[in-house]
Scaffold this motif. Sequence first.
Motif, mmCIF file in Angstrom:
data_model
loop_
_atom_site.group_PDB
_atom_site.id
_atom_site.type_symbol
_atom_site.label_atom_id
_atom_site.label_comp_id
_atom_site.label_asym_id
_atom_site.label_seq_id
_atom_site.Cartn_x
_atom_site.Cartn_y
_atom_site.Cartn_z
ATOM 1 N N ASN A 75 0.860 -1.176 0.000
ATOM 2 C CA ASN A 75 0.000 0.000 0.000
ATOM 3 C C ASN A 75 0.900 1.231 0.000
ATOM 4 O O ASN A 75 1.747 1.379 0.874
ATOM 5 C CB ASN A 75 -0.888 -0.046 1.249
ATOM 6 N N ILE A 76 0.722 2.129 -0.970
ATOM 7 C CA ILE A 76 1.599 3.300 -1.049
ATOM 8 C C ILE A 76 1.383 4.245 0.127
ATOM 9 O O ILE A 76 2.236 5.087 0.415
ATOM 10 C CB ILE A 76 1.399 4.056 -2.373
ATOM 11 N N TYR A 77 0.224 4.111 0.808
ATOM 12 C CA TYR A 77 -0.029 4.906 2.004
ATOM 13 C C TYR A 77 0.104 4.072 3.279
ATOM 14 O O TYR A 77 -0.318 4.498 4.354
ATOM 15 C CB TYR A 77 -1.420 5.540 1.934
ATOM 16 N N GLY A 78 0.683 2.885 3.163
ATOM 17 C CA GLY A 78 0.890 2.046 4.327
ATOM 18 C C GLY A 78 2.014 2.576 5.200
ATOM 19 O O GLY A 78 3.027 3.083 4.703
ATOM 20 N N THR A 79 1.848 2.468 6.487
ATOM 21 C CA THR A 79 2.827 3.016 7.419
ATOM 22 C C THR A 79 4.200 2.341 7.281
ATOM 23 O O THR A 79 5.221 3.013 7.131
ATOM 24 C CB THR A 79 2.315 2.857 8.854
ATOM 25 N N ILE A 80 4.213 1.018 7.311
ATOM 26 C CA ILE A 80 5.491 0.303 7.261
ATOM 27 C C ILE A 80 6.125 0.416 5.881
ATOM 28 O O ILE A 80 7.339 0.647 5.755
ATOM 29 C CB ILE A 80 5.292 -1.169 7.661
ATOM 30 N N ALA A 126 7.786 10.267 -1.825
ATOM 31 C CA ALA A 126 6.521 10.431 -2.552
ATOM 32 C C ALA A 126 5.362 10.007 -1.674
ATOM 33 O O ALA A 126 5.540 9.421 -0.593
ATOM 34 C CB ALA A 126 6.538 9.610 -3.845
ATOM 35 N N PHE A 127 4.165 10.346 -2.137
ATOM 36 C CA PHE A 127 2.870 9.911 -1.584
ATOM 37 C C PHE A 127 2.536 10.603 -0.261
ATOM 38 O O PHE A 127 1.607 11.393 -0.198
ATOM 39 C CB PHE A 127 2.811 8.395 -1.432
ATOM 40 N N GLY A 128 3.217 10.292 0.834
ATOM 41 C CA GLY A 128 2.901 10.893 2.117
ATOM 42 C C GLY A 128 3.955 10.537 3.145
ATOM 43 O O GLY A 128 4.713 9.576 2.984
#
Length: 659
Positions: free
Chosen positions: A403-408, A453-455
Amino acid sequence: MTTPRTGVTLALPTNRPGSPPVAQTTGTVKGTVTDATTQRPLDGAQISVVGTDLGTLSNGAGEYQLNVPLGQIILRIRRVGYGSSNKTLTVVAETPVSADFALPRVAIGLDAIVVTGTGVATERRKLGNTIATIDANQLKTAPVENVSEMLAAREPGVSILPSGGLTGEGARIRIRGAASLSQPSEPIVYVDGVRVDRGGGFGDYIGTGGGGNPSRLDDINPESIEHIEVLKGPAAATLYGTEASAGVIQIITKQGSRGAPQFDFMTEQGASRFPKGRYMANWGFARSDTQATRLGQFYGTTIQAFVPFSRNVVTNNLFETGYANNLSGSVSGGSSAITYYINGRYSHDDGPFGNRRLGPANDLDRSAQGSASLVILPTTNVKVKVNAEYVDRFHMTPSNNNNIYGTISSAIFSKPELAKCWAGGVPTGTGECTTDGNPNSPLAPGDPLGQAAFGTVREDMQEQIKQDAKHFTGSVNIAYQPITQLSLDATLGVDVVNQVSTDFAPFGYNVDQFIQNDPDGYKFLDDRTQRQLTTEAKATWTTRLGASLQSTLVGGSQVIVLKLEDVGEGGEHFPGPGLEIVGAGSAPSIYERFLSTVNAGVFVQDQLAYRDWAFLTLGARYDRHSAFGKTSHGAYYPKASIALQPSSLSSWSSSALRS
């Protein structure tokens, strides 16, 4: 993981007023069951009268008491992990008969009784297919918190596929690999003869990025389980229908035994941590002397241009020490007419993922479970069993995995050389951005971990994925034996699950002014309700066909009705802070799915026993499933097996084949 565990057992005497004498058609048998090696009492041993449905269990002191018909009877004792034992007794009305048993331990319990896939309680040695038994009593000192862990590495051929490793995530179960291209690869699960929800996840509308999901199998209270039977291979389809091609897991819960109320209390404390070597350090290098000077001030260390340096972004920012707390208590007891077992359990597990300073995302699993079993013996040939279990469970997990917004995953892709603070953020010299440069002050906007990137990780930690689930399973079973040769059995049960899952990010969760995905916040909600009805009726006829042959004929029918409703809705772009409902979003979405299935079948099975050492089993089931379509014909599932136990022959002791 360390798991200290303590327990206490209390047996309280009760004073009962005198009762009228039992009718002169019955007498009493009592005694004690012990381990033949250690002489310690054995609880949970099954005491039964051969040829009847009469039976009971030994209590914590190994004691039992049973009302039986007058005259000569054969009393049989069995327990998982021990050899069985029979005694012929003559019962009279006036005086109780004492019968003590010392059971030897055995590596392979061929005399163990199983009920899964047999149609009637049968000794394992008489079966031509494999049925594994997992005894919950053997796991009392193991760090087991749920059913998935009870099954893990306990039986060959049963694979427990790991999940993402976060707290509360259930495992996927495979028995001898994938069994069908069209049917689910998960085995079907029964609890005391009732089909239960084997699914999991957060519903159709919410996901975590491909990672692990909570499992409805783990809703079952592990403290209430007596043993688990696993039927491997397609032989299960003969008695359980089309959906059983991947195998069957039958969970048998505990029952009470005759005697004074016995109280058990248990507390379990645990701590856990992820191994720090699991994730490699993040490496980078400064591309100029100016960048090296800036990074040295940011991290508070000396950094040279074009000389690689590293930071442990994942382990230093997302891992913590997890704590678990489990409390359980039970009471059991009864009389000759009724026995009971009641259990309650509370579990709170705050796992080793999280960082409250970065955001609220966490791996947390909390549940309150209760179960009850009631066995009523109104007459010597009628037995009524009532079972019920309820769980209220809360689960929380971060966005994770692929997941590009996954924490790990975001932390794994960090580049230390990109770390910097934005306007309003001051470097602390320890790798953070705060409002005034003091490490103890509130965090300020920036990209301190070096996301490309992303967040940022801090922005990803604002997203909260939660689930509230309510799960009830109840059943009534009636067994009636009008004559010695004939037994009638009927079961009616329900399994109801209601789970509400949410995926929420608040207004302004772009705390580092980096993420561009719905910075005004969003909320998605999934409401999943599944109701499953199980009805089964069967008859068993046992008769001798001459001096050497015995037939056990079983016939019956089974109907499973399932109704599933899954409704999802979402709202994005909140108008301002403080709004946390779907309807506040300016970009609404909605989803709905409805599924109804009916699985009905009739089955027949006959087992022929020759001199109690050779067993031939023939059976068949005609199955209709609504998934086949209204105009399609049903499916026919035949079954044939042979089991031989030459060690039961009287000549075996002198055989040259015996070692």
